[in-house]
Scaffold this motif. Structure first.
Motif, PDB file in Angstrom:
ATOM      1  N   GLN A   1      -0.114   5.488   6.764  1.00 51.55           N
ATOM      2  CA  GLN A   1       1.042   4.735   7.257  1.00 51.55           C
ATOM      3  C   GLN A   1       0.979   3.268   6.809  1.00 51.55           C
ATOM      4  O   GLN A   1       2.013   2.620   6.638  1.00 51.55           O
ATOM      5  N   ILE A   2      -0.233   2.771   6.603  1.00 56.13           N
ATOM      6  CA  ILE A   2      -0.378   1.384   6.162  1.00 56.13           C
ATOM      7  C   ILE A   2       0.288   1.180   4.804  1.00 56.13           C
ATOM      8  O   ILE A   2       0.895   0.137   4.541  1.00 56.13           O
TER       9      ILE A   2
ATOM     10  N   PRO B   1       0.981  -4.346   0.660  1.00 56.15           N
ATOM     11  CA  PRO B   1      -0.045  -5.260   0.129  1.00 56.15           C
ATOM     12  C   PRO B   1      -1.419  -5.045   0.775  1.00 56.15           C
ATOM     13  O   PRO B   1      -2.447  -5.143   0.097  1.00 56.15           O
ATOM     14  N   VAL B   2      -1.436  -4.751   2.074  1.00 52.04           N
ATOM     15  CA  VAL B   2      -2.703  -4.517   2.760  1.00 52.04           C
ATOM     16  C   VAL B   2      -3.368  -3.253   2.225  1.00 52.04           C
ATOM     17  O   VAL B   2      -4.588  -3.236   1.965  1.00 52.04           O
ATOM     18  N   TRP B   3      -2.583  -2.204   2.042  1.00 55.11           N
ATOM     19  CA  TRP B   3      -3.123  -0.954   1.491  1.00 55.11           C
ATOM     20  C   TRP B   3      -3.660  -1.169   0.086  1.00 55.11           C
ATOM     21  O   TRP B   3      -4.719  -0.634  -0.270  1.00 55.11           O
ATOM     22  N   LEU B   4      -2.960  -1.945  -0.721  1.00 52.74           N
ATOM     23  CA  LEU B   4      -3.416  -2.223  -2.083  1.00 52.74           C
ATOM     24  C   LEU B   4      -4.718  -3.016  -2.075  1.00 52.74           C
ATOM     25  O   LEU B   4      -5.612  -2.773  -2.895  1.00 52.74           O
TER      26      LEU B   4
ATOM     27  N   LYS C   1       5.673   5.647   0.269  1.00 54.79           N
ATOM     28  CA  LYS C   1       5.625   6.814   1.136  1.00 54.79           C
ATOM     29  C   LYS C   1       5.575   8.100   0.320  1.00 54.79           C
ATOM     30  O   LYS C   1       4.825   9.037   0.640  1.00 54.79           O
ATOM     31  N   GLN C   2       6.337   8.142  -0.751  1.00 51.93           N
ATOM     32  CA  GLN C   2       6.446   9.363  -1.539  1.00 51.93           C
ATOM     33  C   GLN C   2       5.355   9.498  -2.600  1.00 51.93           C
ATOM     34  O   GLN C   2       5.022  10.612  -2.992  1.00 51.93           O
ATOM     35  N   GLY C   3       4.807   8.396  -3.051  1.00 55.38           N
ATOM     36  CA  GLY C   3       3.889   8.496  -4.187  1.00 55.38           C
ATOM     37  C   GLY C   3       2.585   7.756  -4.062  1.00 55.38           C
ATOM     38  O   GLY C   3       2.000   7.357  -5.070  1.00 55.38           O
TER      39      GLY C   3
END
Length: 297
Positions: A170-171, A177-180, A219-221
């Motif tokens: 979900q992040i 940016p946080v997920w990256l 979300k999709q990729g």
């Protein structure tokens, strides 16, 4: 039911071995002839054992990195002893979606998820093999299927491995940016942050629109983005493993390749053999010149 990389699919299409029908990938007549000539077909079995000769590379791609002589021991944690028809019927059922297979390779167990029946040549294991594998399998702790997650392992030419969890995050949707940053994807992080800053300075509405579009894209990729970034760093897909945590995945990989190391190692550095120590000895720049001064007359 299998995921095929775009590069592999492109090569298969160029070789006229398969073609795309909507969202499905099907073998062409030429592809079926190659399949038959390689002997990739189902046989009756006791425990599922994959074998073959020239078909090894194709089998690896078809079976999500399974290899020749791998033994399929259990389905969803339950030891499976039946024939291939029952295996196909079980894996073809849509009751559970994806199935957890327990694989035995080189004295080690590991798990993978699969959707739909497997291809490949399947045969009986010997009585001795069956008894050995069954006794080892009975000693394993029982873990619920819901506890397993799918991890992808990519490895480069220097045996450095990048392991990541393919579980939906979900992040990645709400805070890209946080997920990256968590995944150390620096170039995409700079690009996404720049889009946020530029659109915010231009128009708040444009900023909201771009934020929504980025969220939908992630979300999709998100798994494709993560895999593509590793391949951009010159890593190639090496293994797809189902496990409860990343440390277990690294332990499994280390058993299959003792020299492999990890970007975020949880199992320590690989052990160095005597051969590695010899190779690391410094070579003289002057070739075979003696290390002492020559005697002069």
């Amino acid at each position: 039911g299998k995921t095929v990389s775009s590069s592999l699919l492109e090569n298969l299409i160029k070789l006229e071995l398969c073609h795309i029908e909507g969202t499905n990938i099907s073998l062409t007549k030429k592809g079926r002839e190659v399949q038959q000539s390689m002997g990739i077909q189902t046989q009756i079995l006791q425990k599922m054992k994959i074998e073959g000769n020239d078909a090894e590379n194709m089998v690896n791609d078809m079976l999500s990195k399974l290899k020749i002589e791998d033994v399929i021991v259990a389905v969803d944690g339950t030891e499976f002893r039946s024939n291939s028809e029952n295996l196909v019927d079980l894996l073809s059922s849509e009751e559970d979606g994806k199935w957890l297979l327990t694989i035995f390779r080189d004295g080690q167990f590991f798990e993978i998820f699969t959707i739909g029946p497997l291809g490949g040549v399947l045969k009986f294991t010997s009585d001795d093999e069956t008894q050995l594998i069954s006794s080892k399998f009975s000693e394993r702790p029982i873990i619920e299927k819901s506890a397993f997650r799918t991890f992808e392992v990519l490895k480069n030419l220097h045996k450095k491995c990048d392991v990541y969890d393919t579980t939906f995050s979900q992040i990645a949707v709400f805070l890209p940016p946080v997920w990256l940053l968590q995944n150390r994807m620096w170039e995409p992080f700079i690009a996404v942050t720049s889009v946020y800053l530029i659109t915010f300075n231009v128009s708040f509405i444009l900023f909201l629109i771009s934020s929504v579009l980025i969220a939908v894209y992630f979300k999709q990729g998100q798994v494709t983005i993560r895999r593509s970034y590793s391949m951009f760093q010159e890593f190639q897909v090496w293994a797809i493993i189902a496990a409860t945590n990343e440390a277990t995945v690294q332990q499994i990989c280390r058993k299959f390749d003792p020299k492999c190391d990890f970007l975020k190692s949880l199992v320590g550095p690989p052990s160095k053999s005597d051969e590695d120590n010899k190779n690391k000895k410094k070579k003289r720049k002057s070739g075979n010149v003696a290390s002492v001064s020559p005697i002069t007359y």
